[in-house]
Design an enzyme around this catalytic site. Structure first.
Site, PDB file in Angstrom:
ATOM      1  N   HIS A  77      -1.766   8.465  -8.471  1.00 29.05           N
ATOM      2  CA  HIS A  77      -2.843   8.594  -7.483  1.00 29.05           C
ATOM      3  C   HIS A  77      -4.130   8.966  -8.202  1.00 29.05           C
ATOM      4  O   HIS A  77      -4.122   9.192  -9.412  1.00 29.05           O
ATOM      5  CB  HIS A  77      -2.486   9.618  -6.402  1.00 29.05           C
ATOM      6  CG  HIS A  77      -2.308  11.011  -6.925  1.00 29.05           C
ATOM      7  ND1 HIS A  77      -1.170  11.410  -7.574  1.00 29.05           N
ATOM      8  CD2 HIS A  77      -3.127  12.089  -6.900  1.00 29.05           C
ATOM      9  CE1 HIS A  77      -1.281  12.686  -7.929  1.00 29.05           C
ATOM     10  NE2 HIS A  77      -2.466  13.117  -7.535  1.00 29.05           N
ATOM     11  N   ASP A 166       2.401  13.503  -7.164  1.00 31.24           N
ATOM     12  CA  ASP A 166       2.100  14.562  -6.200  1.00 31.24           C
ATOM     13  C   ASP A 166       2.410  14.020  -4.810  1.00 31.24           C
ATOM     14  O   ASP A 166       2.046  12.897  -4.490  1.00 31.24           O
ATOM     15  CB  ASP A 166       0.608  14.930  -6.249  1.00 31.24           C
ATOM     16  CG  ASP A 166       0.274  15.842  -7.415  1.00 31.24           C
ATOM     17  OD1 ASP A 166       1.201  16.232  -8.143  1.00 31.24           O
ATOM     18  OD2 ASP A 166      -0.914  16.157  -7.580  1.00 31.24           O
ATOM     19  N   ASP A 198       7.498  17.112  -7.847  1.00 27.38           N
ATOM     20  CA  ASP A 198       6.300  17.948  -7.754  1.00 27.38           C
ATOM     21  C   ASP A 198       6.664  19.389  -7.365  1.00 27.38           C
ATOM     22  O   ASP A 198       7.186  19.641  -6.289  1.00 27.38           O
ATOM     23  CB  ASP A 198       5.398  17.312  -6.683  1.00 27.38           C
ATOM     24  CG  ASP A 198       4.139  18.103  -6.382  1.00 27.38           C
ATOM     25  OD1 ASP A 198       3.857  19.102  -7.067  1.00 27.38           O
ATOM     26  OD2 ASP A 198       3.425  17.706  -5.421  1.00 27.38           O
ATOM     27  N   SER A 235     -14.152  16.005  -3.361  1.00 26.58           N
ATOM     28  CA  SER A 235     -14.817  14.714  -3.197  1.00 26.58           C
ATOM     29  C   SER A 235     -13.821  13.562  -3.166  1.00 26.58           C
ATOM     30  O   SER A 235     -14.212  12.410  -3.054  1.00 26.58           O
ATOM     31  CB  SER A 235     -15.833  14.502  -4.313  1.00 26.58           C
ATOM     32  OG  SER A 235     -15.159  14.344  -5.538  1.00 26.58           O
ATOM     33  N   HIS A 370       0.695  19.376  -0.970  1.00 31.15           N
ATOM     34  CA  HIS A 370       1.972  19.349  -1.688  1.00 31.15           C
ATOM     35  C   HIS A 370       3.131  19.767  -0.793  1.00 31.15           C
ATOM     36  O   HIS A 370       2.976  20.582   0.118  1.00 31.15           O
ATOM     37  CB  HIS A 370       1.892  20.264  -2.908  1.00 31.15           C
ATOM     38  CG  HIS A 370       0.847  19.849  -3.885  1.00 31.15           C
ATOM     39  ND1 HIS A 370       1.088  18.967  -4.906  1.00 31.15           N
ATOM     40  CD2 HIS A 370      -0.479  20.157  -3.965  1.00 31.15           C
ATOM     41  CE1 HIS A 370      -0.027  18.764  -5.587  1.00 31.15           C
ATOM     42  NE2 HIS A 370      -1.001  19.475  -5.031  1.00 31.15           N
TER      43      HIS A 370
END
Lengths: 554, 554
Positions: A77, A166, A198, A235, A370
């Site tokens: 990702h 993740d 993760d 962001s 998560h």
């Protein structure tokens, strides 16, 4: 741990070059039949014991003599801690293909443009299967705090590895894109030899709250705001910004993006269809003056108190957006451990200016990206892996994740908890920790990469706490006597130069004695200076500044 | 805010010299009829933007020209952030009497012995009333995370001030000593003109959990521990240590205290009867080798990750207690914001050694010492003060506390929220913020007090992030030409001295040009050196180290 033995024929080796024992710079290397596959290549943000460092990279040195054997880099990702070090890896070899989803590739391509690198890429989607040399890859949709995240199943002759990247398991995601447990189930039935999962939230009991559950809290903020609403978040958090856009539309407000990375990333997300912008909601920040304050929303960065980001600068009145009485600031973000002081400094600063500040400490305006312990248990029970290797986290997270796997029935000896550099070999269906390769930190510092060393950082820590004293003496080349000095320059030690009036005569005397005894060796004379000054500051002032004696012949 | 006008005759002035806008260095000064009363005199522990500083003191300068008018110092309890700066205040005038409870005075006396000061003291108890000049004091029992804490009612001709000190309202305290709400009610009925209240937990909704509610969690830890139990907590938290002693007695373990402050404070508390030591439970740390591991408990400091405290040193294998597999470490303490990285570093370190670590993040082993929002509401409703001045906390805490007072019916204009130095005058029954005196930081740095300046700290921050470059040139006194150098010394900037090979010729050339043009002025030549080096490091290396050019004539 010893160095690992050679990988047996028909075996598969897994080594993490980052991300184990720390939160960040995630990078895992798989090796079989002489070929390598890299999964993720992220950066770590420095803490206070890495003063002055801009970024920390995974230990890419491990790849140096095998870079030609790297088949590809899979990017799960688009977060910095998974893609941020790619430009540095591509400096070693520019044509390694990058494999990832559409959004992930768009984000890394934008980053690489800044480094003037045009990468080779292969876009993939969930469900897609791609054979890259000896690695047979299948991609699985996972839900995370950025859209278009993927897990990856790697099939090899030696066995299969499933890496979650993740992820979390939001059962009501905003975009409807679930973590694909049906795929996890199918892969589990086929057989997963090694499951990399993760660990970030493994210590957190229960389940991560769905993203959409924070909508009411955001709406409450929007309805209660008298003037502007200023939202700070990461962001890359497209879903969070989506919620802000939707709340703005519901409450008759316009949204302006502030800050380079926010404008760039949301532009990419909107263009690719990951961010839905309701008609007419977005305005340019320059047009804000035409709108009444109670119709304005600003979305900016700085939710972690980063000193150069928009929000910190607003709190310091160093930004053209002048926050004041009646404005509402919403920190729709996590509070990453270590950032507390910086964040609370910003919150206090904004409140002193008169703003109301809403944050995860006083409202339900953030959920994690998560999987919590409850979700991880589901995963283990659905996949039923033969072996587990917890990834992404400090030691405490990895241990907590390992305990969860054991609770679901994975034998303790098949759960492989290791730090960066731990070498896990999967041979004949059995995975074991067989050794360790040394893993260091590569520091990015200004334009230098890898030149900032531990010794340098130790010096900086001394300078930070104690400052330094330079003492200069000029020795006459002909006579061997003191020709000028000793002169003392100090910074970070004492404001008043007069403090040295006490010690200069002592140094002068010690030097005169030494030179009188015929000492000419520069190092010996420097030792005399260092001892004299060190004794004085340590004994009299109880301080231990760095002392730099300089002897020059002239 | 302007400087305050003169205090009108018959008025009472309240000024905080610390503790407003920060958590620590609590100190409030009351003034009426030309006499002053100091309430608390604590230290603030420095954060990362005060590098190298040991302690921060309240701005005692405010008292310099009025020290002879100070009637007494009231110490509400024995925590460092309330008593730690007393030695520095007594340096200004040694015979100001210290007023406090038995335990508070015992702790400050022990501290003052280290500073070789023997104070004048007046021991007081809850319910006691003492007239000191124009100040008529009454002491009220309050419950806090240290025994024997007091609130103080100050009656003057100008009106009455009730100061809570630090407090909470545990309704089932271990020692049975409640915050005396009957006294608060009586004082409220008599009339409290100005109520100064602890803001620390004003943002926390509801009620602080009773101390005794953590006993089951501690018992669970003791029962489950295979080898030693190592408990870290604050060295003043007598009740917490009491719980550890009790749990040890119940579970057949012996307790040893580790660390100077822990041994000293618990010795004082036991001697004065605040700590009850069950028969035979306490052993000397030197005798531990005679006991089997599963009968051992260690109580030590270091719960905030302080690098020199016992627990950090154990995590770094730098302590004679060698933590290992099967040991259980219990952090029975808060996690003060800003300490997260340090604490998690210690937790990870202990876990890597094989220890199980229990902390407030994974078990109910800590409760706060401060009143939450619900308790503060009770206080306001019982006291019904005319005016409120929130104390002890960052701006966000003060504002939250103010909002609670307003909710109970105190008019907004009678709630006085101010930073350190805000001057509140109570005149004819009306309290208002009338001005501000400037309040600075006094830094303790080694043996120096007040000599470390903001400019110095700014230098240290630059040195921390960027290091420095010193460039030395020796100019021939007779000819004005370069006699030796330029020579460069750098620290914290680059490991490899060879990097300067690029710039030394440039500096040499620039200096030769300048001296060739007849420039002799030291500062001008230094400017030439600074500009040449600055341009090179900024442009080529994108770095901004401190640059120190030195010109010596010889």
């Amino acid at each position: 741990m010893p160095l690992p033995p050679a990988l047996p024929d028909g075996g598969l080796r897994v080594v993490a070059l980052g991300g184990l024992g720390e939160v960040g710079r995630n990078m895992t290397v798989l090796e079989t039949q002489g070929r390598l596959l890299v999964i993720d290549c992220g950066v770590l943000f420095p803490e206070d014991h890495h003063p002055g460092v801009d970024l920390i990279l995974p230990d890419l040195e491990y790849l140096e003599d095998r870079i030609d054997r790297v088949e590809a880099i899979v990017l799960t990702h688009g977060h910095e801690d998974h893609i941020g070090a790619v430009p540095y890896l591509l400096r070693m070899k520019a044509d390694i293909p990058l494999i990832g989803s559409q959004l992930t590739l768009a984000l890394i391509e934008a980053k690489l443009r800044e480094h003037r690198i045009k990468p080779y890429t292969l876009g993939v989607k969930e469900g897609q299967r791609e054979k890259l040399g000896v690695f047979d890859l299948e991609f699985v949709a996972v839900n995370h705090s950025i859209p278009d995240a993927l897990a990856v199943m790697v099939r090899t002759k030696a066995g299969s590895v499933l890496h979650t990247g993740d992820f979390k398991m939001d059962q009501l995601p905003l975009d409807g894109r679930l973590t694909d447990l049906r795929a996890f189930a199918r892969l589990g039935e086929e057989g997963v030899d090694l499951f990399l999962t993760d660990s970030t939230n493994a210590e957190v009991p229960g389940f991560t709250t769905p993203e959409r559950d924070i909508a009411p809290a955001i709406d409450t903020v929007f309805r209660g705001a008298r003037r502007r609403v200023i939202v700070a978040c990461f962001s890359s958090h497209v879903h969070r910004v989506q919620q802000v856009l939707d709340a703005a539309a519901r409450n008759g407000r316009k949204v302006a993006m502030v800050g380079r990375s926010m404008v760039r990333n949301m532009g990419i997300a909107a263009e690719l269809g990951y961010l839905y912008v309701p008609d007419g909601v977005l305005v340019d920040v320059k047009k804000l003056d035409d709108l009444p304050d109670d119709q304005v929303v600003l979305v900016c960065t700085g939710s972690q108190g980063e000193p150069m980001a928009a929000l910190s600068r607003m709190a310091n009145r160093d930004h053209r957006i002048d926050v004041g009485e009646g404005d509402t600031v919403l920190l729709a973000s996590s509070l990453i451990p270590g950032n507390e002081n910086a964040v609370y400094r910003v919150i206090n600063g904004l409140m002193v200016l008169g703003a109301t500040v809403v944050h995860k400490g006083n409202a339900k305006v953030h959920v994690s990206g998560h999987a919590s312990a409850g979700e991880l248990l589901y995963c283990y029970n659905i996949v039923k892996p033969k072996h587990v290797m917890p990834v992404h986290g400090e030691w405490r997270h990895l241990v907590a994740n390992a305990d969860l796997a054991v609770k679901t029935g994975v034998p303790r000896e098949n759960v492989l908890v290791t730090m960066n550099g731990g070498v896990v070999d999967l041979v004949k269906g059995r995975a074991r920790l067989v050794g360790e390769v040394p893993i260091g930190f590569i520091y990015v510092d200004g334009s230098s990469v890898g030149e900032t060393t531990e010794a340098l950082l130790k010096d900086r820590r001394i300078l930070r706490d104690e400052g330094f004293i330079t003492c200069i003496a000029v020795i006459d080349r002909a006579t061997g006597k003191i020709a000028a000095g000793p002169e003392i320059t100090a910074r970070g030690f004492a404001e008043d130069q007069a403090v040295f009036d006490q010690v200069i005569p002592k140094v002068e005397q010690a030097l005169a004695e030494a030179t009188g005894n015929g000492v000419r060796d520069e190092h010996q004379l420097q030792q005399v200076m260092r001892r004299t000054i060190g004794g004085w500051v340590g004994g009299k002032l109880r301080r231990r500044p760095m002392i730099i004696p300089v002897v020059i012949e002239a």
